[in-house]
Motif scaffolding. Sequence first.
Motif, PDB file in Angstrom:
ATOM      1  N   LYS A 164       0.828  -1.213   0.000  1.00 56.51           N
ATOM      2  CA  LYS A 164       0.000   0.000   0.000  1.00 56.51           C
ATOM      3  C   LYS A 164       0.862   1.262   0.000  1.00 56.51           C
ATOM      4  O   LYS A 164       0.458   2.286  -0.531  1.00 56.51           O
ATOM      5  CB  LYS A 164      -0.921   0.011   1.223  1.00 56.51           C
ATOM      6  CG  LYS A 164      -1.927  -1.100   1.236  1.00 56.51           C
ATOM      7  CD  LYS A 164      -3.007  -0.856   0.231  1.00 56.51           C
ATOM      8  CE  LYS A 164      -4.045  -1.954   0.312  1.00 56.51           C
ATOM      9  NZ  LYS A 164      -5.048  -1.845  -0.694  1.00 56.51           N
ATOM     10  N   LYS A 165       2.052   1.204   0.567  1.00 56.78           N
ATOM     11  CA  LYS A 165       2.936   2.374   0.616  1.00 56.78           C
ATOM     12  C   LYS A 165       3.382   2.796  -0.778  1.00 56.78           C
ATOM     13  O   LYS A 165       3.540   3.985  -1.052  1.00 56.78           O
ATOM     14  CB  LYS A 165       4.177   2.071   1.460  1.00 56.78           C
ATOM     15  CG  LYS A 165       3.915   1.957   2.943  1.00 56.78           C
ATOM     16  CD  LYS A 165       5.137   1.419   3.644  1.00 56.78           C
ATOM     17  CE  LYS A 165       5.912   2.500   4.312  1.00 56.78           C
ATOM     18  NZ  LYS A 165       7.035   1.985   5.087  1.00 56.78           N
ATOM     19  N   SER A 166       3.567   1.846  -1.656  1.00 59.15           N
ATOM     20  CA  SER A 166       4.070   2.140  -2.993  1.00 59.15           C
ATOM     21  C   SER A 166       2.969   2.566  -3.956  1.00 59.15           C
ATOM     22  O   SER A 166       3.268   3.102  -5.028  1.00 59.15           O
ATOM     23  CB  SER A 166       4.772   0.912  -3.566  1.00 59.15           C
ATOM     24  OG  SER A 166       5.846   0.542  -2.738  1.00 59.15           O
ATOM     25  N   GLN A 167       1.733   2.352  -3.613  1.00 55.64           N
ATOM     26  CA  GLN A 167       0.634   2.600  -4.542  1.00 55.64           C
ATOM     27  C   GLN A 167       0.548   4.070  -4.951  1.00 55.64           C
ATOM     28  O   GLN A 167       0.333   4.382  -6.114  1.00 55.64           O
ATOM     29  CB  GLN A 167      -0.682   2.156  -3.929  1.00 55.64           C
ATOM     30  CG  GLN A 167      -1.852   2.258  -4.880  1.00 55.64           C
ATOM     31  CD  GLN A 167      -3.122   1.679  -4.292  1.00 55.64           C
ATOM     32  OE1 GLN A 167      -3.157   1.306  -3.134  1.00 55.64           O
ATOM     33  NE2 GLN A 167      -4.147   1.612  -5.093  1.00 55.64           N
ATOM     34  N   LYS A 168       0.746   4.990  -4.021  1.00 55.26           N
ATOM     35  CA  LYS A 168       0.643   6.417  -4.342  1.00 55.26           C
ATOM     36  C   LYS A 168       1.703   6.823  -5.383  1.00 55.26           C
ATOM     37  O   LYS A 168       1.405   7.521  -6.343  1.00 55.26           O
ATOM     38  CB  LYS A 168       0.800   7.253  -3.082  1.00 55.26           C
ATOM     39  CG  LYS A 168       0.651   8.733  -3.323  1.00 55.26           C
ATOM     40  CD  LYS A 168       0.811   9.528  -2.050  1.00 55.26           C
ATOM     41  CE  LYS A 168       0.727  11.002  -2.341  1.00 55.26           C
ATOM     42  NZ  LYS A 168       0.973  11.820  -1.165  1.00 55.26           N
ATOM     43  N   ASP A 213       0.746   5.435  -8.778  1.00 51.33           N
ATOM     44  CA  ASP A 213      -0.365   6.179  -9.370  1.00 51.33           C
ATOM     45  C   ASP A 213       0.111   7.502  -9.961  1.00 51.33           C
ATOM     46  O   ASP A 213      -0.319   7.904 -11.040  1.00 51.33           O
ATOM     47  CB  ASP A 213      -1.457   6.435  -8.326  1.00 51.33           C
ATOM     48  CG  ASP A 213      -2.200   5.163  -7.950  1.00 51.33           C
ATOM     49  OD1 ASP A 213      -2.147   4.185  -8.726  1.00 51.33           O
ATOM     50  OD2 ASP A 213      -2.835   5.150  -6.875  1.00 51.33           O
ATOM     51  N   GLU A 214       1.003   8.179  -9.268  1.00 57.43           N
ATOM     52  CA  GLU A 214       1.546   9.435  -9.791  1.00 57.43           C
ATOM     53  C   GLU A 214       2.348   9.182 -11.066  1.00 57.43           C
ATOM     54  O   GLU A 214       2.248   9.940 -12.032  1.00 57.43           O
ATOM     55  CB  GLU A 214       2.422  10.106  -8.745  1.00 57.43           C
ATOM     56  CG  GLU A 214       1.656  10.682  -7.577  1.00 57.43           C
ATOM     57  CD  GLU A 214       2.563  11.259  -6.508  1.00 57.43           C
ATOM     58  OE1 GLU A 214       3.800  11.271  -6.699  1.00 57.43           O
ATOM     59  OE2 GLU A 214       2.030  11.687  -5.475  1.00 57.43           O
TER      60      GLU A 214
END
Length: 61
Positions: free
Chosen positions: A28-32, A35-36
């Motif tokens: 979940k930490k890498s998802q942002k 997405d960017e």
Amino acid sequence: MDYGIVGSIFTVLVLVFFIGIVIWAFSKKSQKGFDEAANLVFDDEQDNKASAEYKRESSLK
């Protein structure tokens, strides 16, 4: 140590490294950040539209 043991150790290390990359990629930490990065293509299109409008407006003057 013969080549069979060295090869087995190398295989286990590569498997652990691969599992670590998979866990990192789906965390979940890498998802942002992902997405960017996925939306960077669309940011470029907005910049191109703005510069095209500016060129068109300056040519009309």
